[in-house]
Structure formats: C-alpha cells, structure tokens
Scaffold this motif. Structure first.
Motif, PDB file in Angstrom:
ATOM      1  N   ASP A  56       0.830  -1.199   0.000  1.00  0.00           N
ATOM      2  CA  ASP A  56       0.000   0.000   0.000  1.00  0.00           C
ATOM      3  C   ASP A  56       0.866   1.252   0.000  1.00  0.00           C
ATOM      4  N   PRO A  57       0.482   2.258  -0.810  1.00  0.00           N
ATOM      5  CA  PRO A  57       1.170   3.546  -0.684  1.00  0.00           C
ATOM      6  C   PRO A  57       0.767   4.174   0.650  1.00  0.00           C
ATOM      7  N   ILE A  58       1.701   4.867   1.285  1.00  0.00           N
ATOM      8  CA  ILE A  58       1.409   5.518   2.563  1.00  0.00           C
ATOM      9  C   ILE A  58       1.317   7.015   2.305  1.00  0.00           C
ATOM     10  N   ASP A  59       0.122   7.558   2.459  1.00  0.00           N
ATOM     11  CA  ASP A  59      -0.118   8.988   2.250  1.00  0.00           C
ATOM     12  C   ASP A  59       0.246   9.718   3.546  1.00  0.00           C
ATOM     13  N   GLU A  60       1.525  10.072   3.682  1.00  0.00           N
ATOM     14  CA  GLU A  60       1.997  10.682   4.923  1.00  0.00           C
ATOM     15  C   GLU A  60       1.306  12.009   5.220  1.00  0.00           C
ATOM     16  N   ALA A  61       0.938  12.775   4.194  1.00  0.00           N
ATOM     17  CA  ALA A  61       0.262  14.053   4.421  1.00  0.00           C
ATOM     18  C   ALA A  61      -1.111  13.828   5.060  1.00  0.00           C
ATOM     19  N   ALA A  62      -1.867  12.861   4.550  1.00  0.00           N
ATOM     20  CA  ALA A  62      -3.189  12.571   5.116  1.00  0.00           C
ATOM     21  C   ALA A  62      -3.072  12.010   6.533  1.00  0.00           C
ATOM     22  N   ILE A  63      -2.121  11.101   6.730  1.00  0.00           N
ATOM     23  CA  ILE A  63      -1.937  10.509   8.063  1.00  0.00           C
ATOM     24  C   ILE A  63      -1.488  11.581   9.052  1.00  0.00           C
ATOM     25  N   ALA A  64      -0.574  12.461   8.646  1.00  0.00           N
ATOM     26  CA  ALA A  64      -0.123  13.546   9.529  1.00  0.00           C
ATOM     27  C   ALA A  64      -1.278  14.455   9.898  1.00  0.00           C
ATOM     28  N   ASP A  65      -2.179  14.713   8.948  1.00  0.00           N
ATOM     29  CA  ASP A  65      -3.349  15.547   9.240  1.00  0.00           C
ATOM     30  C   ASP A  65      -4.233  14.873  10.288  1.00  0.00           C
ATOM     31  N   TRP A  66      -4.468  13.561  10.129  1.00  0.00           N
ATOM     32  CA  TRP A  66      -5.252  12.830  11.134  1.00  0.00           C
ATOM     33  C   TRP A  66      -4.554  12.849  12.489  1.00  0.00           C
ATOM     34  N   ILE A  67      -3.232  12.663  12.487  1.00  0.00           N
ATOM     35  CA  ILE A  67      -2.466  12.675  13.744  1.00  0.00           C
ATOM     36  C   ILE A  67      -2.608  14.031  14.428  1.00  0.00           C
ATOM     37  N   ARG A  68      -2.439  15.116  13.668  1.00  0.00           N
ATOM     38  CA  ARG A  68      -2.547  16.458  14.226  1.00  0.00           C
ATOM     39  C   ARG A  68      -3.928  16.697  14.843  1.00  0.00           C
ATOM     40  N   GLN A  69      -4.968  16.315  14.105  1.00  0.00           N
ATOM     41  CA  GLN A  69      -6.345  16.461  14.604  1.00  0.00           C
ATOM     42  C   GLN A  69      -6.576  15.611  15.852  1.00  0.00           C
ATOM     43  N   ALA A  70      -6.132  14.334  15.792  1.00  0.00           N
ATOM     44  CA  ALA A  70      -6.361  13.401  16.900  1.00  0.00           C
ATOM     45  C   ALA A  70      -5.645  13.854  18.166  1.00  0.00           C
ATOM     46  N   ALA A  71      -4.432  14.386  18.023  1.00  0.00           N
ATOM     47  CA  ALA A  71      -3.649  14.829  19.189  1.00  0.00           C
ATOM     48  C   ALA A  71      -4.299  16.035  19.872  1.00  0.00           C
ATOM     49  N   ALA A  72      -5.099  16.788  19.144  1.00  0.00           N
ATOM     50  CA  ALA A  72      -5.753  17.973  19.702  1.00  0.00           C
ATOM     51  C   ALA A  72      -7.022  17.641  20.470  1.00  0.00           C
ATOM     52  N   LEU A  73      -7.533  16.426  20.287  1.00  0.00           N
ATOM     53  CA  LEU A  73      -8.773  16.014  20.948  1.00  0.00           C
ATOM     54  C   LEU A  73      -8.486  15.379  22.296  1.00  0.00           C
ATOM     55  N   PRO A  74      -9.421  15.479  23.242  1.00  0.00           N
ATOM     56  CA  PRO A  74      -9.237  14.741  24.503  1.00  0.00           C
ATOM     57  C   PRO A  74      -9.337  13.247  24.237  1.00  0.00           C
ATOM     58  N   GLY A  75      -8.477  12.460  24.903  1.00  0.00           N
ATOM     59  CA  GLY A  75      -8.430  11.008  24.665  1.00  0.00           C
ATOM     60  C   GLY A  75      -9.372  10.236  25.507  1.00  0.00           C
TER      61      GLY A  75
END
Length: 162
Positions: A143-162
C-alpha cells in the motif's frame, strides 16, 4: 555370577538441557528474544516511554518494521511532545493531560493504526470499528502511505481529549 552386583549406571549429568542454556557468548544475561504472538504481533512488556515502543518496532516482522518506523517518525514529527507507551502489546501515542489518541497493532497481513477518536476527524479514517468513536487505517505490504493525510489525522487526533 551369583552374588555379583549389577554394574552401576553412569552418573547423571547435571548440565542443563540444550534448550535451557543461554546462547553462546551471552553469559545468560542478554535480552530474551521477543515472542511473536498471533499474526506476528510482538509481545513487549507493558511500559511507558520511547524504549518499549522502539523494542516493539524492532521486533515487527518483515516489511511491517519499515511501516512501524515510518509511522513512529511521522507521529514524533507531527506531535513533538508525544507520550509513548506499550500497553496490551501495542504501542500507544498520547498527549499529557489528553490521554491516548493513537495505537498501532501488527497483524498477519497488515499493520492497523487505530485513531481512538477517529470518528471526529475530517475526513475520518476509512476503517470502521465496533466502537463508534474509533476508526482504523489498515496498511498492507504494498500500500502507498499517504503521509500528508496521516499527519493531518495525527494532528487532529492529538488535539482532541483522549
């Protein structure tokens, strides 16, 4: 022949069986080999910090190790103050005071990235979960790894309460 005692058997060896001996040159104090559980998931003791996460990644079999290394580096670049731990035989990533936002797990044919509040991400990661909040991204060998999309999800997820 009568009255003669039977010969004594040779003395038993006190040496440990070969399977219980430490590897040559290890002196018995070296690290134990990592056990791979079902699907090739490394069994790493529960612990906080980067070291157990790196031990998990180093034990990921075959092509999955490269995926683990790329994901770990991407997470660290995207969230510089990320907390790391291994719990339930999976690396977890979080932010102090907000909890865990992402986990990685190794399976036979793919590496699963779990976004614990993935349903709140825009767009949400593609894989559904039994938990209404969690979403998954499964990465297979070619699978190709879309680092830009994954980084965007990571950035969003890190900003949310866990």
């Amino acid at each position: 022949m009568a009255g003669k005692a039977p010969p004594k058997p040779p003395p038993k060896s006190r040496a440990r069986p070969k399977s219980a001996r430490p590897a040559a040159g290890s002196g018995g104090t070296g690290p134990k080999p990592v056990v791979l559980l079902s699907g090739g998931n490394p069994q790493i003791a529960k612990a906080d910090g980067d070291a157990p996460v790196q031990a998990y990644i180093a034990a990921m079999p075959g092509w999955k190790r490269g995926v683990g290394e790329r994901l770990d580096a991407l997470i660290a670049r995207t969230v510089p103050d990320v907390r790391k731990a291994v719990k339930w035989n999976s690396p977890l990533y979080g932010v102090e005071g907000r909890g865990w936002f992402l986990g990685i797990h190794t399976f036979t044919r793919y590496v699963k990235v779990a976004f614990f509040n993935g349903a709140s991400l825009e767009p949400p990661p593609p894989g559904p979960s039994k938990d209404e909040n969690t979403r998954y991204l499964d990465i297979r060998e070619n699978d190709p790894i879309d680092e830009a999309a994954i980084a965007d999800w990571i950035r969003q997820a890190a900003a949310l309460p866990g």
